[in-house]
Design a protein around this motif. Structure first.
Motif, short mmCIF file in Angstrom:
data_model
loop_
_atom_site.label_atom_id
_atom_site.label_comp_id
_atom_site.label_asym_id
_atom_site.label_seq_id
_atom_site.Cartn_x
_atom_site.Cartn_y
_atom_site.Cartn_z
N PRO A 1 0.83 -1.21 0.00
CA PRO A 1 0.00 0.00 0.00
C PRO A 1 0.86 1.25 0.00
CG PRO A 1 -0.78 -1.58 1.62
CD PRO A 1 0.54 -2.10 1.13
N LEU A 2 0.38 2.32 -0.60
CA LEU A 2 1.15 3.56 -0.67
C LEU A 2 1.63 4.01 0.71
CD1 LEU A 2 2.07 5.79 -2.67
CD2 LEU A 2 -0.05 7.02 -2.10
N ALA A 3 0.79 3.84 1.70
CA ALA A 3 1.13 4.31 3.06
C ALA A 3 2.29 3.53 3.67
CB ALA A 3 -0.09 4.20 3.97
N GLU A 4 2.67 2.39 3.06
CA GLU A 4 3.81 1.59 3.54
C GLU A 4 5.01 1.69 2.61
OE1 GLU A 4 0.62 -1.85 4.89
OE2 GLU A 4 2.60 -2.47 4.19
N ALA A 5 4.85 2.38 1.50
CA ALA A 5 5.89 2.34 0.46
C ALA A 5 7.10 3.20 0.80
CB ALA A 5 5.29 2.80 -0.87
N ILE A 6 8.29 2.68 0.52
CA ILE A 6 9.55 3.41 0.67
C ILE A 6 9.83 4.06 -0.68
CG2 ILE A 6 12.00 3.30 1.22
CD1 ILE A 6 10.01 2.64 3.55
N VAL A 7 9.91 5.38 -0.68
CA VAL A 7 10.00 6.15 -1.93
C VAL A 7 11.38 6.78 -2.07
CG1 VAL A 7 9.02 8.06 -3.27
CG2 VAL A 7 7.55 6.71 -1.75
N ALA A 8 12.03 6.55 -3.19
CA ALA A 8 13.31 7.22 -3.51
C ALA A 8 13.03 8.40 -4.42
CB ALA A 8 14.28 6.25 -4.18
N THR A 9 13.77 9.46 -4.21
CA THR A 9 13.65 10.61 -5.09
C THR A 9 14.96 11.38 -5.09
OG1 THR A 9 12.27 12.51 -5.73
CG2 THR A 9 12.78 12.25 -3.38
N GLY A 10 15.00 12.46 -5.85
CA GLY A 10 16.18 13.33 -5.90
C GLY A 10 15.76 14.75 -6.18
N PHE A 11 16.69 15.65 -6.00
CA PHE A 11 16.40 17.07 -6.14
C PHE A 11 17.44 17.74 -7.06
CE2 PHE A 11 13.37 16.36 -2.97
CZ PHE A 11 13.96 15.66 -1.92
N GLY A 12 17.04 18.78 -7.71
CA GLY A 12 17.87 19.42 -8.73
C GLY A 12 18.96 20.33 -8.16
N TYR A 13 19.74 20.86 -9.09
CA TYR A 13 20.86 21.72 -8.71
C TYR A 13 20.45 23.19 -8.58
CZ TYR A 13 24.06 17.85 -9.55
OH TYR A 13 24.72 16.65 -9.49
N ASP A 14 19.29 23.54 -9.12
CA ASP A 14 18.82 24.92 -9.02
C ASP A 14 18.12 25.10 -7.67
OD1 ASP A 14 17.89 27.60 -10.33
OD2 ASP A 14 16.07 26.67 -9.52
N ALA A 15 18.55 26.09 -6.91
CA ALA A 15 18.02 26.26 -5.55
C ALA A 15 16.52 26.51 -5.55
CB ALA A 15 18.75 27.40 -4.86
N GLY A 16 16.04 27.29 -6.50
CA GLY A 16 14.60 27.57 -6.54
C GLY A 16 13.81 26.31 -6.83
N ARG A 17 14.26 25.54 -7.82
CA ARG A 17 13.55 24.29 -8.13
C ARG A 17 13.65 23.33 -6.95
NH1 ARG A 17 14.95 22.10 -13.61
NH2 ARG A 17 12.87 22.81 -14.23
N ARG A 18 14.81 23.29 -6.29
CA ARG A 18 14.97 22.39 -5.16
C ARG A 18 13.98 22.75 -4.05
NH1 ARG A 18 20.12 22.86 -5.38
NH2 ARG A 18 20.42 24.23 -3.59
N GLY A 19 13.75 24.03 -3.86
CA GLY A 19 12.77 24.44 -2.85
C GLY A 19 11.37 23.99 -3.21
N ARG A 20 11.02 24.09 -4.49
CA ARG A 20 9.69 23.64 -4.92
C ARG A 20 9.58 22.13 -4.81
NH1 ARG A 20 11.14 27.56 -8.69
NH2 ARG A 20 11.63 26.05 -10.35
N GLN A 21 10.65 21.42 -5.15
CA GLN A 21 10.66 19.96 -4.99
C GLN A 21 10.53 19.57 -3.51
OE1 GLN A 21 14.40 19.43 -7.11
NE2 GLN A 21 13.36 18.43 -8.82
N GLY A 22 11.13 20.38 -2.65
CA GLY A 22 11.01 20.12 -1.22
C GLY A 22 9.58 20.25 -0.74
#
Ligand code: LIP
Length: 275
Positions: free
Chosen positions: A160-181
């Protein structure tokens, strides 16, 4: 490397098998070079931002790979992260990320890889992602399955989604990284937990072997994901670029076919692909 075009034991087209063998051999050799150059001390530079690091080892490894491909596969096209496109127009194109996870490599965190993919007529037919520290060699051929060494990969858990371990990453642009956060902040309460490992190619391999249950990230370089997408797909992972698009440099999301549609819908609602 030259050999008569003989049928591959797995019954795959002979050229594909030869390209696959080359991805594996070059990835391992390039990984050894990366470790050697790091042991000699790194010259560090930045590209698009102060966090977008590139080292002399990245450039040396890519130069090695391009030199070997020109020797072994003269006339093929090459697209490398550090050197751009060479010899366009060939039916065979190689996509090279000499060191995916460069910041980890620079810091000594053992989560980085050499990622090599071979396309024929724009379709990825072979790929290898090799972690030179752990020795893990993930590889796949189109229609031939995905493997860690000789171990065939069967994809992530169905949870189930509520148990899922999710991998992700964030970009090098600080503004985009904030939105990804902000997106990941909204997602975290809906899933089991998060992993940010620092290498997209190894994240896709982690999905293929079931070390994580879900993965999303974007935008990325085509060299970051070309081999990893084939490995994940050949392991049975359902992939998407959201909004009806295939997974690609614009956005990658993946998971077990049972739960992937719900995950894709949540990401779409959060605008994860529009940051
Ligand atoms: C990295 C990716 C990682 C991403 C980083 C960076 P690099 O590639 O593998 O997943 O989050 O921003 O793009 O730059 O280390 O080759």
């Amino acid at each position: 490397m030259t050999s008569a075009a003989i049928p591959d034991p797995a019954g795959l087209p002979p050229v594909q098998a030869e390209l696959a063998r080359l991805t594996r051999e070059l990835a391992v050799a390039a990984g050894e070079l990366a470790l050697l150059r790091r042991s000699q001390g790194l010259d560090i530079d930045t590209k698009s931002s102060v966090t977008d690091v590139v080292t002399d080892a990245d450039r040396a490894v890519e130069e090695y790979l391009i030199s070997e491909l020109h020797r072994l596969r003269p006339g093929d096209a090459v697209l490398g992260e550090e050197g751009g496109e060479q010899r366009t127009g060939s039916r065979v194109r190689w996509l090279l990320d000499p060191i995916d996870g460069t910041v980890n490599f620079m810091l000594g965190l053992p989560q980085f890889a050499v990622s090599i993919a071979a396309e024929v007529d724009g379709v990825t037919v072979a790929g290898c992602v090799h972690n030179p520290v752990s020795g893990a060699t993930f590889h796949a051929e189109l229609g031939g399955g995905a493997f860690l060494g000789d171990q065939q990969l069967t994809g992530p858990r169905s949870v189930p989604l509520a148990e899922a371990i999710v991998a992700t990453g964030f970009g090098y642009d600080a503004g985009r990284r904030g939105r990804q956060g902000r997106v990941v902040g909204e997602l975290l309460g809906q899933v089991g937990n998060l992993r940010r490992l620092g290498s997209a190619s190894l994240d896709l391999c982690a999905l293929a072997i079931g070390w994580v249950d879900l993965y999303y990230e974007g935008p990325l370089g085509p060299w970051d994901i070309a081999a990893g997408l084939l490995i994940a797909a050949e392991a049975g992972v359902q992939l998407s670029g959201l909004d009806g698009r295939p997974a690609g440099p614009w956005f990658v999301a993946g998971g077990h076919p049972d739960g992937a549609p719900e995950f894709f819908a949540v990401l779409t609602d959060l605008g994860a692909h529009r940051v």
